[in-house]
Every structure is written in C-alpha cells, then in structure tokens.
Write a protein that holds these residues in place. Structure first.
Motif, PDB file in Angstrom:
ATOM      1  N   LEU A  80      56.273  31.684  37.298  1.00  0.00           N
ATOM      2  CA  LEU A  80      56.809  31.954  35.974  1.00  0.00           C
ATOM      3  C   LEU A  80      58.285  32.224  36.182  1.00  0.00           C
ATOM      4  N   ASP A  81      59.158  31.468  35.536  1.00  0.00           N
ATOM      5  CA  ASP A  81      60.594  31.616  35.715  1.00  0.00           C
ATOM      6  C   ASP A  81      61.239  31.691  34.337  1.00  0.00           C
ATOM      7  N   THR A  82      61.798  32.847  34.000  1.00  0.00           N
ATOM      8  CA  THR A  82      62.375  33.045  32.675  1.00  0.00           C
ATOM      9  C   THR A  82      63.892  33.112  32.681  1.00  0.00           C
ATOM     10  N   GLY A  83      64.551  32.903  33.820  1.00  0.00           N
ATOM     11  CA  GLY A  83      66.005  32.964  33.904  1.00  0.00           C
ATOM     12  C   GLY A  83      66.487  34.290  34.430  1.00  0.00           C
ATOM     13  N   GLY A  84      66.054  35.416  33.813  1.00  0.00           N
ATOM     14  CA  GLY A  84      66.437  36.733  34.282  1.00  0.00           C
ATOM     15  C   GLY A  84      65.482  37.283  35.317  1.00  0.00           C
ATOM     16  N   SER A  85      64.307  36.677  35.369  1.00  0.00           N
ATOM     17  CA  SER A  85      63.329  37.094  36.359  1.00  0.00           C
ATOM     18  C   SER A  85      62.394  35.934  36.653  1.00  0.00           C
ATOM     19  N   GLY A  86      61.716  36.022  37.769  1.00  0.00           N
ATOM     20  CA  GLY A  86      60.767  34.991  38.140  1.00  0.00           C
ATOM     21  C   GLY A  86      59.690  35.570  39.023  1.00  0.00           C
ATOM     22  N   PHE A  87      58.520  34.966  38.990  1.00  0.00           N
ATOM     23  CA  PHE A  87      57.393  35.456  39.764  1.00  0.00           C
ATOM     24  C   PHE A  87      56.559  34.266  40.215  1.00  0.00           C
ATOM     25  N   ALA A 138      74.692  32.335  39.964  1.00  0.00           N
ATOM     26  CA  ALA A 138      75.266  33.352  40.840  1.00  0.00           C
ATOM     27  C   ALA A 138      74.971  34.716  40.234  1.00  0.00           C
ATOM     28  N   GLY A 139      74.938  35.749  41.067  1.00  0.00           N
ATOM     29  CA  GLY A 139      74.689  37.081  40.537  1.00  0.00           C
ATOM     30  C   GLY A 139      74.127  38.002  41.592  1.00  0.00           C
ATOM     31  N   THR A 140      73.647  39.140  41.122  1.00  0.00           N
ATOM     32  CA  THR A 140      72.997  40.117  41.985  1.00  0.00           C
ATOM     33  C   THR A 140      71.527  40.162  41.610  1.00  0.00           C
ATOM     34  N   TYR A 141      70.678  39.987  42.609  1.00  0.00           N
ATOM     35  CA  TYR A 141      69.234  39.903  42.396  1.00  0.00           C
ATOM     36  C   TYR A 141      68.504  40.906  43.268  1.00  0.00           C
ATOM     37  N   HIS A 142      67.408  41.421  42.743  1.00  0.00           N
ATOM     38  CA  HIS A 142      66.425  42.116  43.564  1.00  0.00           C
ATOM     39  C   HIS A 142      65.354  41.085  43.897  1.00  0.00           C
ATOM     40  N   LEU A 143      65.085  40.915  45.185  1.00  0.00           N
ATOM     41  CA  LEU A 143      64.038  40.010  45.656  1.00  0.00           C
ATOM     42  C   LEU A 143      62.930  40.841  46.268  1.00  0.00           C
ATOM     43  N   ASP A 144      61.698  40.558  45.881  1.00  0.00           N
ATOM     44  CA  ASP A 144      60.549  41.304  46.388  1.00  0.00           C
ATOM     45  C   ASP A 144      59.430  40.341  46.758  1.00  0.00           C
ATOM     46  N   SER A 176      61.709  43.930  50.274  1.00  0.00           N
ATOM     47  CA  SER A 176      62.492  44.257  49.091  1.00  0.00           C
ATOM     48  C   SER A 176      63.963  44.311  49.485  1.00  0.00           C
ATOM     49  N   VAL A 177      64.759  43.384  48.949  1.00  0.00           N
ATOM     50  CA  VAL A 177      66.180  43.323  49.296  1.00  0.00           C
ATOM     51  C   VAL A 177      67.008  43.023  48.051  1.00  0.00           C
ATOM     52  N   GLU A 178      68.274  43.384  48.116  1.00  0.00           N
ATOM     53  CA  GLU A 178      69.243  42.976  47.108  1.00  0.00           C
ATOM     54  C   GLU A 178      69.995  41.781  47.676  1.00  0.00           C
ATOM     55  N   TYR A 179      70.192  40.752  46.864  1.00  0.00           N
ATOM     56  CA  TYR A 179      70.824  39.521  47.338  1.00  0.00           C
ATOM     57  C   TYR A 179      71.853  39.078  46.317  1.00  0.00           C
ATOM     58  N   LYS A 180      73.037  38.638  46.801  1.00  0.00           N
ATOM     59  CA  LYS A 180      74.144  38.285  45.921  1.00  0.00           C
ATOM     60  C   LYS A 180      74.639  36.860  46.194  1.00  0.00           C
ATOM     61  N   PRO A 181      73.899  35.842  45.770  1.00  0.00           N
ATOM     62  CA  PRO A 181      74.357  34.473  45.976  1.00  0.00           C
ATOM     63  C   PRO A 181      75.531  34.139  45.058  1.00  0.00           C
ATOM     64  N   THR A 182      76.377  33.229  45.500  1.00  0.00           N
ATOM     65  CA  THR A 182      77.550  32.820  44.727  1.00  0.00           C
ATOM     66  C   THR A 182      77.301  31.554  43.911  1.00  0.00           C
ATOM     67  N   SER A 183      76.075  31.051  43.955  1.00  0.00           N
ATOM     68  CA  SER A 183      75.691  29.865  43.196  1.00  0.00           C
ATOM     69  C   SER A 183      74.165  29.867  43.055  1.00  0.00           C
ATOM     70  N   PRO A 184      73.601  28.968  42.250  1.00  0.00           N
ATOM     71  CA  PRO A 184      72.136  28.882  42.164  1.00  0.00           C
ATOM     72  C   PRO A 184      71.529  28.647  43.553  1.00  0.00           C
ATOM     73  N   ARG A 243      58.913  37.589  43.959  1.00  0.00           N
ATOM     74  CA  ARG A 243      59.481  37.926  42.644  1.00  0.00           C
ATOM     75  C   ARG A 243      60.981  38.121  42.751  1.00  0.00           C
ATOM     76  N   TYR A 244      61.708  37.785  41.670  1.00  0.00           N
ATOM     77  CA  TYR A 244      63.110  38.152  41.591  1.00  0.00           C
ATOM     78  C   TYR A 244      63.417  38.743  40.216  1.00  0.00           C
ATOM     79  N   ALA A 245      64.427  39.610  40.187  1.00  0.00           N
ATOM     80  CA  ALA A 245      64.951  40.136  38.929  1.00  0.00           C
ATOM     81  C   ALA A 245      66.472  40.131  39.064  1.00  0.00           C
ATOM     82  N   ARG A 246      67.158  39.461  38.119  1.00  0.00           N
ATOM     83  CA  ARG A 246      68.620  39.444  38.122  1.00  0.00           C
ATOM     84  C   ARG A 246      69.111  40.728  37.471  1.00  0.00           C
ATOM     85  N   ILE A 247      69.953  41.468  38.209  1.00  0.00           N
ATOM     86  CA  ILE A 247      70.423  42.749  37.695  1.00  0.00           C
ATOM     87  C   ILE A 247      71.898  42.720  37.309  1.00  0.00           C
TER      88      ILE A 247
END
Length: 156
Positions: A8-15, A44-50, A111-119, A151-155
């Motif tokens: 399930l991928d909604t843009g701001g989060s995915g599972f 690009a952005g800051t994501y929580h990856l779990d 569980s990590v925070e990840y900051k990619p500069t592109s998709p 799972r990811y959540a864009r923060i």
C-alpha cells in the motif's frame, strides 16, 4: 527464493508485507538475498523506515554456529541504508558429544531515519551465514503467525 509483496503506497507512507516465507537454505553462506519486499520512496525528504523480519534457523550436529541477518538496501543508489543491519536469529551449539537437533525462531526490528535526495526504491534483504558447521534449515517467515513487513513514513 523471492516472494511477492503486497503493498500500500499513499505517497506520505507505504507498507508492504511478505505474503509467504523465503527459503535461505540453498543460498551460499553470507550471500544477500532479495526477499521480494520493496517500497518506492516517491520524493526527496526525511523518512522513517521500519521492518519486522521473522527468521528461523536449524542445524543438527555439534559445534554449530549460524545466523540470519537482514538489512535495507537502496536499490536506486546501489548501497546499504546506513545503520539498517540487524541479527534476526542466531543458533549456537557448543556442547561436546552426540549430535543435537536444534531449531530457533525469532524476529528483529529495523528502524532508521533516511534522507534521500531523490526518489528511491528500498528493499529488504537477508543472508544466512554459517560460522561453524552446516545449517539444515534457514528462512525468513511470513504467515498468519507473524508477517515480515516493510514500512515508510515521510516526516519532512
């Protein structure tokens, strides 16, 4: 060795959940295996990856020592997601004497925070490593008892 993930991928989060287990027994010791579980980070952005990773490992003998590890892999960058490595399950049997059959099940959380500069596309990988002896059974589990998930959540 690869499963197919339901996602399930909604843009701001995915599972995504691994629908069935993946056998690691026939893979070479230490080889990273694509489990077939991935998610696309849309911008690009800051994501929580779990991830929750369920593993099982078994051996029969004396002096056995083996483990299953997992990590997140950035497919787009061709690199490991920093600090995403985890021991899922380890089995050690050092008693002298007759062979003993052992099988262990466990799960690990990543569980990590990840900051990619592109998709980016992020996938879950696992490896079985035989330190001593030979593993009889090894795999990543996912069923109604417990799913292996990503799972990811864009923060930001």
């Amino acid at each position: 060795m690869t499963g197919t993930a339901a996602s399930l991928d909604t843009g701001g989060s995915g599972f995504a959940a691994l629908p069935t287990g993946v056998d690691l027994t026939s893979a070479a010791s230490g080889a990273w295996i694509n489990l077939g579980l991935s998610l696309a980070l849309p911008t690009a952005g800051t994501y929580h990856l779990d991830a929750i990773v369920r593993g099982n490992i078994g051996c029969m003998g004396t002096g056995e020592n083996a483990l299953i590890t997992a990590r997140l892999w950035d497919v787009t960058a061709g690199a490991i997601v920093p600090s995403s490595e985890a021991i899922v399950v380890q089995i050690s049997e050092f008693a002298p004497g007759a062979a003993t059959a052992l099988q262990w099940n466990s799960s690990a959380a990543i569980s990590v925070e990840y900051k990619p500069t592109s998709p980016r596309t992020i996938r879950l990988e696992a490896a079985r490593t035989d330190i001593a002896g030979t593993t009889e059974v090894a795999g990543i589990g996912s069923d109604t008892i417990q799913r292996t998930t990503l799972r990811y959540a864009r923060i930001a």
